[in-house]
Write a protein that holds these residues in place. Structure first.
Motif, PDB file in Angstrom:
ATOM      1  N   UNK A  65       7.919  23.254   2.049  1.00 30.10           N
ATOM      2  CA  UNK A  65       7.546  24.528   2.652  1.00 30.10           C
ATOM      3  C   UNK A  65       6.854  25.447   1.679  1.00 30.10           C
ATOM      4  N   UNK A  66       7.401  25.494   0.493  1.00 30.73           N
ATOM      5  CA  UNK A  66       6.833  26.346  -0.540  1.00 30.73           C
ATOM      6  C   UNK A  66       5.418  25.895  -0.896  1.00 30.73           C
ATOM      7  N   UNK A  81      -1.748  26.875   1.768  1.00 31.84           N
ATOM      8  CA  UNK A  81      -2.368  27.624   2.851  1.00 31.84           C
ATOM      9  C   UNK A  81      -3.035  28.890   2.325  1.00 31.84           C
ATOM     10  N   UNK A  82      -2.364  29.528   1.382  1.00 27.94           N
ATOM     11  CA  UNK A  82      -2.931  30.733   0.769  1.00 27.94           C
ATOM     12  C   UNK A  82      -4.251  30.431   0.077  1.00 27.94           C
ATOM     13  N   UNK A  83      -4.291  29.347  -0.663  1.00 23.33           N
ATOM     14  CA  UNK A  83      -5.514  28.972  -1.379  1.00 23.33           C
ATOM     15  C   UNK A  83      -6.616  28.551  -0.408  1.00 23.33           C
ATOM     16  N   UNK A  84      -6.173  27.932   0.689  1.00 27.41           N
ATOM     17  CA  UNK A  84      -7.119  27.497   1.708  1.00 27.41           C
ATOM     18  C   UNK A  84      -7.763  28.701   2.388  1.00 27.41           C
ATOM     19  N   UNK A  85      -6.931  29.681   2.639  1.00 26.27           N
ATOM     20  CA  UNK A  85      -7.392  30.902   3.310  1.00 26.27           C
ATOM     21  C   UNK A  85      -8.456  31.621   2.475  1.00 26.27           C
ATOM     22  N   UNK A  86      -8.295  31.551   1.183  1.00 21.74           N
ATOM     23  CA  UNK A  86      -9.268  32.166   0.273  1.00 21.74           C
ATOM     24  C   UNK A  86     -10.491  31.262   0.106  1.00 21.74           C
ATOM     25  N   UNK A  87     -10.406  30.087   0.707  1.00 18.96           N
ATOM     26  CA  UNK A  87     -11.455  29.071   0.577  1.00 18.96           C
ATOM     27  C   UNK A  87     -11.621  28.570  -0.858  1.00 18.96           C
ATOM     28  N   UNK A  88     -10.503  28.514  -1.545  1.00 16.92           N
ATOM     29  CA  UNK A  88     -10.513  27.986  -2.900  1.00 16.92           C
ATOM     30  C   UNK A  88     -10.239  26.481  -2.900  1.00 16.92           C
ATOM     31  N   UNK A  89      -9.639  26.009  -1.829  1.00 19.83           N
ATOM     32  CA  UNK A  89      -9.415  24.557  -1.690  1.00 19.83           C
ATOM     33  C   UNK A  89      -9.734  24.115  -0.253  1.00 19.83           C
TER      34      UNK A  89
END
Lengths: 98, 98
Positions: free
Chosen positions: B44-45, B51-59
């Motif tokens: 989960x963590x 998800x956070x990194x994805x949202x920023x479009x970093x990954x």
DNA sequence: TTCATTTACTTTGTATTTCAAAGTGAATAA
DNA sequence: TTATTCACTTTGAAATACAAAGTAAATGAA
């Protein structure tokens, strides 16, 4: 990589604390107001981060009067310097590929 | 120092996200399970940080089946790589005295 | 003497972040 | 059909971060 990550110190993850520590690595003493100006933070915010570092014994406080005004300055302890160096080394290793 | 601090990226302050990004700087693709093992975190963590990194479009995510099992792998985007480099540079400058 | 100002906080309250634990759906394996 | 694995999502609690307002102690100004 696990071993590197475990040397990443939670106490230094925050931007303000990173700034405080690096200022104190370079300058033996830095005053409250200098830090505030340097880091662009509010009094309360700075005070709480300083308190956090103090609690870990990474920094110490010196209170005195300068020009008849109260002046509080901070310095990194040797424990603090060591801990910060370890943290930095961990970051460098992490970045330097694995 | 103010200018250095503003290049410190909040998205990379966390240990897990630091670990994810540095893994993805070195290896083009890393799977969910590899990251989990590497970083010693719960599903989960890890998922929430990814998800956070994805949202920023970093990954970005790639989903496929490997050996008949679902496999999700991640890669850093060029935006992510750039942002991470900037973050690292800021850290280095900060550490390298001012 | 009284009022204002400065410093270095503390307090308060909110918002955000982090995380573990439990639950879920889709797929394969037995 | 039931169990298991993967990769999540949801939930909820705890920790963290922060601004804003308040405060005490000292000085300075009137």
């Amino acid at each position: 990589m696990k071993d590197i990550l475990k040397n990443i110190n939670k106490a230094f993850e925050n931007k303000v604390r990173l700034g405080v520590m690096s200022a104190l690595m370079v300058n033996e003493y830095v005053s409250f107001n200098e830090l505030k100006e340097l880091l662009n933070v509010t009094d309360g915010n700075l005070a709480s981060h300083l308190k956090g570092l103090e609690k870990e014994e990474y920094i110490v406080v010196y209170k005195e009067f300068v020009d008849r005004k109260p002046n509080t300055k901070y310095a990194a302890t040797s424990v603090g310097k060591e801990a910060f160096k370890k943290h930095i080394e961990a970051l460098e290793k992490l970045i330097g590929g694995k």
